[in-house]
Scaffold this motif. Sequence first.
Motif, short mmCIF file in Angstrom:
data_model
loop_
_atom_site.label_atom_id
_atom_site.label_comp_id
_atom_site.label_asym_id
_atom_site.label_seq_id
_atom_site.Cartn_x
_atom_site.Cartn_y
_atom_site.Cartn_z
N GLU A 325 67.14 39.85 52.27
CA GLU A 325 68.56 40.22 52.14
C GLU A 325 69.45 39.32 52.98
O GLU A 325 70.62 39.11 52.64
N ILE A 326 68.91 38.78 54.08
CA ILE A 326 69.71 37.92 54.94
C ILE A 326 70.12 36.65 54.20
O ILE A 326 71.31 36.33 54.08
N SER A 327 69.17 35.92 53.68
CA SER A 327 69.50 34.64 53.04
C SER A 327 70.34 34.83 51.79
O SER A 327 71.31 34.08 51.57
N PHE A 328 70.02 35.81 50.96
CA PHE A 328 70.80 36.02 49.74
C PHE A 328 72.25 36.39 50.06
O PHE A 328 73.18 35.90 49.41
N THR A 329 72.45 37.27 51.03
CA THR A 329 73.83 37.69 51.32
C THR A 329 74.59 36.62 52.10
O THR A 329 75.82 36.55 51.99
N VAL A 330 73.91 35.79 52.85
CA VAL A 330 74.61 34.66 53.50
C VAL A 330 75.20 33.75 52.42
O VAL A 330 76.36 33.32 52.52
N VAL A 331 74.44 33.48 51.36
CA VAL A 331 74.99 32.70 50.24
C VAL A 331 76.22 33.40 49.67
O VAL A 331 77.27 32.78 49.44
N GLN A 332 76.10 34.69 49.42
CA GLN A 332 77.23 35.46 48.88
C GLN A 332 78.47 35.37 49.77
O GLN A 332 79.57 35.07 49.30
N HIS A 333 78.29 35.62 51.06
CA HIS A 333 79.43 35.69 51.97
C HIS A 333 80.08 34.32 52.18
O HIS A 333 81.31 34.22 52.30
N LEU A 334 79.27 33.26 52.23
CA LEU A 334 79.83 31.93 52.45
C LEU A 334 80.62 31.44 51.25
O LEU A 334 81.55 30.64 51.40
N VAL A 335 80.29 31.92 50.06
CA VAL A 335 80.97 31.47 48.85
C VAL A 335 81.96 32.54 48.36
O VAL A 335 83.18 32.38 48.46
N ALA A 336 81.45 33.64 47.83
CA ALA A 336 82.32 34.67 47.28
C ALA A 336 83.17 35.35 48.34
O ALA A 336 84.33 35.70 48.09
N GLY A 337 82.60 35.51 49.55
CA GLY A 337 83.33 36.21 50.60
C GLY A 337 84.43 35.36 51.22
O GLY A 337 85.60 35.75 51.22
N LEU A 338 84.09 34.21 51.76
CA LEU A 338 85.08 33.37 52.43
C LEU A 338 86.15 32.86 51.46
O LEU A 338 87.33 32.75 51.83
N LEU A 339 85.77 32.57 50.22
CA LEU A 339 86.75 32.10 49.24
C LEU A 339 87.49 33.25 48.56
O LEU A 339 88.50 33.03 47.88
N GLY A 340 86.98 34.46 48.73
CA GLY A 340 87.64 35.62 48.12
C GLY A 340 87.62 35.58 46.60
O GLY A 340 88.65 35.73 45.95
N LEU A 341 86.43 35.41 46.02
CA LEU A 341 86.30 35.29 44.57
C LEU A 341 86.14 36.66 43.92
O LEU A 341 85.28 37.45 44.30
N GLU A 342 86.99 36.93 42.94
CA GLU A 342 86.91 38.16 42.14
C GLU A 342 86.90 37.74 40.67
O GLU A 342 87.95 37.46 40.08
N PRO A 343 85.72 37.65 40.06
CA PRO A 343 85.63 37.14 38.69
C PRO A 343 85.82 38.23 37.64
O PRO A 343 85.52 39.40 37.87
N ASP A 344 86.29 37.83 36.48
CA ASP A 344 86.27 38.66 35.27
C ASP A 344 85.96 37.71 34.12
O ASP A 344 86.84 37.30 33.37
N ALA A 345 84.68 37.34 34.04
CA ALA A 345 84.27 36.30 33.10
C ALA A 345 84.56 36.69 31.66
O ALA A 345 84.93 35.84 30.84
N ALA A 346 84.43 37.98 31.33
CA ALA A 346 84.66 38.40 29.95
C ALA A 346 86.11 38.18 29.54
O ALA A 346 86.40 37.98 28.36
N SER A 347 87.02 38.24 30.50
CA SER A 347 88.45 38.00 30.23
C SER A 347 88.87 36.58 30.56
O SER A 347 90.07 36.29 30.57
N ALA A 348 87.91 35.72 30.87
CA ALA A 348 88.17 34.32 31.20
C ALA A 348 89.18 34.20 32.34
O ALA A 348 90.16 33.45 32.26
#
Length: 428
Positions: A325-348
């Motif tokens: 869980e450490i390595s996977f969530t570090v990837v998440q936080h460094l990308v989605a967290g720090l950049l503040g990404l909120e996707p809605d791919a179905a709505s492009a």
Amino acid sequence: MSDLLVTSDNPYVEDAFGWARKRALDWVQTTAAPGNLPSYWAGYPSRPMFYSRDVCHQAIGAHLLGLDAENFAMFRHFARSATAARKWYPLWAFHFDGRPAALDYHGDEHFVREIPAVFDLTYRSLGQYDWTGDRRWIDDPDLSAYYLRSVSDFVAAHDADGDGIPEAPGTGDIFDGAASYNEHPERPLTVAADGLALHCAALEALARHHGDSYRTAARSIHERFLSTWWHEESGSFARGRLQDQTLDSGWGLETSWFVPMLGLSGTGERNERFLDYIEEQLELNPPPNIEAFTYLPEVFFRHRRDESAWRWLRHIIDSRDDYPEISFTVVQHLVAGLLGLEPDAASASLTIDSHLPADIGRLKADHVRVGGWDLAITQEGRHATEIAVHSGPGPLTVTVGPAGTSTSTRTLEPGQTARVSPHTKDPS
């Protein structure tokens, strides 16, 4: 696998990402043995298994690393395990070949089960639809049946008092059923705040696809929580309800921080006081297990306490702990967290809202996948964002800036790049 790459003016960030990416991919088990499901390790390194709570929390990092097939196979396997004989609880853990983990499953009457996991699987599965736009997350019969049963049949089977909220026996034995992800509370709970928070989150996620009745149910739970679970003296929300129906206040680890992480504490003065309380307790009485810390960046990013989020993100990075869980969530936080990404791919569409702390002046994530789009996103502090669309199925609408403020929106075609300030209006 994905070509995801992170670069920064802060070498600590680049080093952390390099370690986390490699370590997370080392945990992939899809081809490690004949007969394995598409899967990755999600649980203690000493247990060759994947656990529902861990998969739920590793899924965003896994997506960013290109492990969509693994996410889908594991979530669907949990969904299929929730049967009438098990009173609609999913099993807690599986071996990589899909066998139930005997350590946690002794039969349909005696297996580890925790109420938050039921709703977490629904919430995080539908979150994968937001990232991928893959209709299987909505249309697969096993998953779609699970989503609806998690907030209907499961609740009905465990709601002894008819208030619309499932209860645990309150014995303290996880083989009987636990109310919380905190398996060792000071006193056993029948209803826990983290379970309520995930129940609401699952309902809200379902409302986006199945109508406002689910949003109405979420609002009812939310309003009851805000009106009855606040403890003025401590400046905190209760962590749960005991067998005698009284509320138990105080520091509850997951039962405390899941509440603001998922928005159950709302906004305003009480929420800010509760966040202050959580920050104080984390310093005075931190959790004993490193994986518990992996949720904290999400808590504080959500409420724009970005320096606190960065403090706890550094803590889990510095641990270099081998818990997956450490390595996977570090990837998440460094990308989605720090950049503040909120996707809605179905709505492009994609929203970007910088959470860079003072230590990081520039952060770039290249080959971020949102649906069929391959993106490079560069953030400079809080003042400028550059989005490059390497490729994609069509135009992508990108909004930059915090919700409720003067955001900027661009619609980009594949091959286009735009530099956006979040506080300036689009040219007409």
